[in-house]
Design an enzyme around this catalytic site. Sequence first.
Site, PDB file in Angstrom:
ATOM      1  N   HIS A  32      -7.444  -6.881   4.062  1.00  0.00           N
ATOM      2  CA  HIS A  32      -6.022  -6.585   4.630  1.00  0.00           C
ATOM      3  C   HIS A  32      -6.276  -6.350   5.622  1.00  0.00           C
ATOM      4  CE1 HIS A  32      -3.469  -6.852   1.490  1.00  0.00           C
ATOM      5  NE2 HIS A  32      -4.432  -6.901   0.349  1.00  0.00           N
ATOM      6  N   ASP A  83      -1.955  -3.362   7.537  1.00  0.00           N
ATOM      7  CA  ASP A  83      -2.030  -4.201   6.651  1.00  0.00           C
ATOM      8  C   ASP A  83      -2.097  -5.914   7.175  1.00  0.00           C
ATOM      9  OD1 ASP A  83      -1.779  -6.009   4.370  1.00  0.00           O
ATOM     10  OD2 ASP A  83      -0.774  -4.253   3.305  1.00  0.00           O
ATOM     11  N   GLU A 115      -7.652  -5.467  -3.081  1.00  0.00           N
ATOM     12  CA  GLU A 115      -7.700  -6.451  -3.280  1.00  0.00           C
ATOM     13  C   GLU A 115      -8.607  -7.041  -1.960  1.00  0.00           C
ATOM     14  OE1 GLU A 115      -3.001  -7.478  -4.580  1.00  0.00           O
ATOM     15  OE2 GLU A 115      -3.756  -7.155  -2.891  1.00  0.00           O
ATOM     16  N   THR A 120       7.148  -4.129   1.399  1.00  0.00           N
ATOM     17  CA  THR A 120       8.451  -4.970   1.674  1.00  0.00           C
ATOM     18  C   THR A 120       7.705  -5.686   2.459  1.00  0.00           C
ATOM     19  OG1 THR A 120       7.653  -3.959   4.223  1.00  0.00           O
ATOM     20  CG2 THR A 120       8.554  -1.811   3.241  1.00  0.00           C
ATOM     21  N   GLU A 121       7.371  -7.024   1.712  1.00  0.00           N
ATOM     22  CA  GLU A 121       7.579  -8.386   1.862  1.00  0.00           C
ATOM     23  C   GLU A 121       8.388  -8.816   2.235  1.00  0.00           C
ATOM     24  OE1 GLU A 121       5.471  -6.600  -0.149  1.00  0.00           O
ATOM     25  OE2 GLU A 121       3.120  -7.320  -0.287  1.00  0.00           O
ATOM     26  N   TRP A 169      -3.262   1.854  -9.415  1.00  0.00           N
ATOM     27  CA  TRP A 169      -1.613   0.428  -9.528  1.00  0.00           C
ATOM     28  C   TRP A 169      -2.023  -0.176  -9.947  1.00  0.00           C
ATOM     29  CZ3 TRP A 169      -1.742  -4.728  -7.227  1.00  0.00           C
ATOM     30  CH2 TRP A 169      -2.891  -4.469  -7.042  1.00  0.00           C
ATOM     31  N   ARG A 177       4.095  -5.139   6.758  1.00  0.00           N
ATOM     32  CA  ARG A 177       5.028  -6.633   6.030  1.00  0.00           C
ATOM     33  C   ARG A 177       6.787  -6.373   7.635  1.00  0.00           C
ATOM     34  NH1 ARG A 177       2.011  -5.050   2.183  1.00  0.00           N
ATOM     35  NH2 ARG A 177       0.039  -6.766   1.974  1.00  0.00           N
TER      36      ARG A 177
HETATM   37  C1  ACM Z   1      -1.507  -2.552  -3.738  1.00  0.00           C
HETATM   38  O1  ACM Z   1       0.041  -3.363  -4.650  1.00  0.00           O
HETATM   39  N1  ACM Z   1      -2.343  -3.963  -3.741  1.00  0.00           N
HETATM   40  C2  ACM Z   1      -2.006  -1.709  -3.874  1.00  0.00           C
END
Ligand code: ACM
Length: 756
Positions: A256, A181, A322, A464-465, A388, A152
């Site tokens: 991703h 990513d 995701e 780190t977005e 997570w 990011r």
């Molecule tokens: C995550 O925070 N998407 C692993």
Amino acid sequence: MLFGMASLAQTISIIPQPVSLVQQKGTFIIDKNTCIQYNRLNKAASEAGAFLNRYLNDISGSRLRENVHSQKVIQFSIAPTSDIGKEGYLLKVSPEKITITANDKAGLMNGIQTLLQQLPGIRTNAALAVPCMEVKDYPRFKWRGMHLDVSRHFFSPELIKEYIDLMARYKMNVFHWHLVDDQGWRIEIKKYPELNNTGSWRVDRLDRVWGERPQAMEGEPATYGGYYTQAQVKEIVAYAAERNITIVPEIEMPGHVASAIASYPWLSCNRRPQQPLTGVDYKDITSNYCAGNDSVFAFLQDVLCEVIQLFPSTYIHVGGDEVEKDPWKKCTRCQARMKKEGLKDEAELQSYFMKRIEKFLAGKKRKMIGWDEILEGGLAPGAAVMSWRGEQGGIEAAKMQHDVVMTPGSPCYFDHYQAGPEGEPLAIGGMNTLKQVYDYDPLPKELNEQQATYIMGAQANLWTEYISANEQVEYMVLPRMLALSEVLWSKKDGKDWLGFNERLKPSYRYFDQKGYHYCKGDFKAQIIPVAKNGKLTAEIATEQPDATIRYTTDGSEPDAGSKKYESALSIDSSMTIKAITVIQGKVMSFKPAVQKFVLHKAVGHDVVYTNAVSKYYMADGNNSLIDGVRGTSDHHKYWHGFCGKDLIATLDLGSMKTVHKLSLGCLQAYKDWIFFPKRVRFEVSADGVNFRDAGMVENSIPITESAKLIRDFEVKFEKRKIRYVRVTATVQDSCPIGHPGAGQPAWLFADELIVE
Ligand code: ACM
Ligand code: ZN
């Protein structure tokens, strides 16, 4: 009292707290007469000695002699030592001799870190004095991890080394390097140069916050980004290994990976060209590898072969989180794969994908680790799980006898705020305070002793977005990493929050010396309403042990001279409490904590809902709507939430009461999918059967208003005697066009039904 603390030169502070520490009288002074000794034939001891000497050179300007006769020695030895296992060490400091003994190099390095915490971080004129002590020490968990997202935003190799140095100082031992990513591919892959020529670079949108960065336009130059060359990776891996840190690379898949697809569009299902993402505008962007195309697996195996050559880590992280299933539903190749392999849905297709990769890694003598989504559709045989989304995935995996690393969003996501949020750098949201991290225990109660052996440890994640500068990386990690290090290393029954805060102080001095940015404490005051025996009180707390709390109740701004908080305040009339923290006369709070209380005729009575309150937004239980406690801009507290349903509540005042005003407090928080109701209608009744209209308020605020607003929908009328009130707040039809949830159900939030 000869050996009493008062006679000691300085109290020893070590983080993480050692298993056993006995401070003794006197100091060892490191000077030019000191010599470092180790068995030259022992590689581990030689390397440890050399490491210490380089550090001492940095802070004193001269190296010590090695392996010559001297009256004052620092001695390293590897010797079979019971009780301390892998990574443990014995450290003895007397005025003439320092010895560090361990079973392995990791143990020697951990002993050195304990020693270094007694010394300055930079060159000063002070004597290098180490207090005498005996330490026996070893870790509680074997995976003590820190993650860093370099996709990011990209961070230089120098920052990575600084991160590793900080980890090593606090005996953290796994660096999870999130190299891939959607917004950037960050590792050189020689066989596929477009991953770096294209996938590592994007159009620069650093002038906008992450969530508001428009996509790249045709012809705009891609100037933001970078990647680590294989030579740089090798150097960083060696740098980490020297400090007892294993680097676990993460090569995300199957989702991703918009950056890989921008490089080679044939990797996706629709094979359409796309530009690397600049932020989170995913319109017409594809993020998944095609799971029906064997060439994709050949590509990934090639990539992993290069990765494996660079990273000696047993574990290779392959992401797995995701994954948007839509592209696979629309893809003929993916659907053909499902049919051929007898996979009943796309979750099983993802499982097929991960199992195929796991088998490949196992063939290379490596283990796969992935985010907890890899449980869905069936977990690959040798895979470890990183939990997570809470701890549930980890619990499930441990019960299935798979290794687990715990990293639940709360409290392990260090991209959340820690002290404000007001006054802190803009973050993605959420809140994980230092104390929450300190209080964490990675062993869930749901596991028996045998199952618990699968919990390898825990780690913090730094996405780190919202982090583009080195200073902000430091700030988010410091000091929370120190709390996590103590969670993962020290004995559970030795936890001591106040002691930890004392031991933080030398670390703060070290950070100051090094110029590191860090959060100087949790300076929030928290106002906690407590209802007991029909009486409402407010307690005010702070997690900062050195702070006093000052407050007002008349709505004025508190300052260092305001009333000092001593014990719970009685709420016997409507009031607004404002509270701050003060340390040594200095106001520390970025902003006062504010809590409004309204005492009205409904407080203490009962309310019945026609539609159920969302289980996620129960506030303080069913009667939250009439408890006198007003909601704040934090929608997780004191608010009842309804998803796509009207709020219909009927209140019984217990007996006939004179009433002239009714109001319902509501919240609009556009970014959180929460909107004011279309209208609020009040009805009143004497018998609970026949209700009469008491007025209606239409909402006048546009649904697209993005500022957070709290508004009371209020009706007034001539005094009436009534017993029952029914309120109906009509939810918006859906999230509006242009909203990330456009077309999906809108939320409606209310905090208080006020009867006056
Ligand atoms: C995550 O925070 N998407 C692993
Ligand atoms: Zn496909």
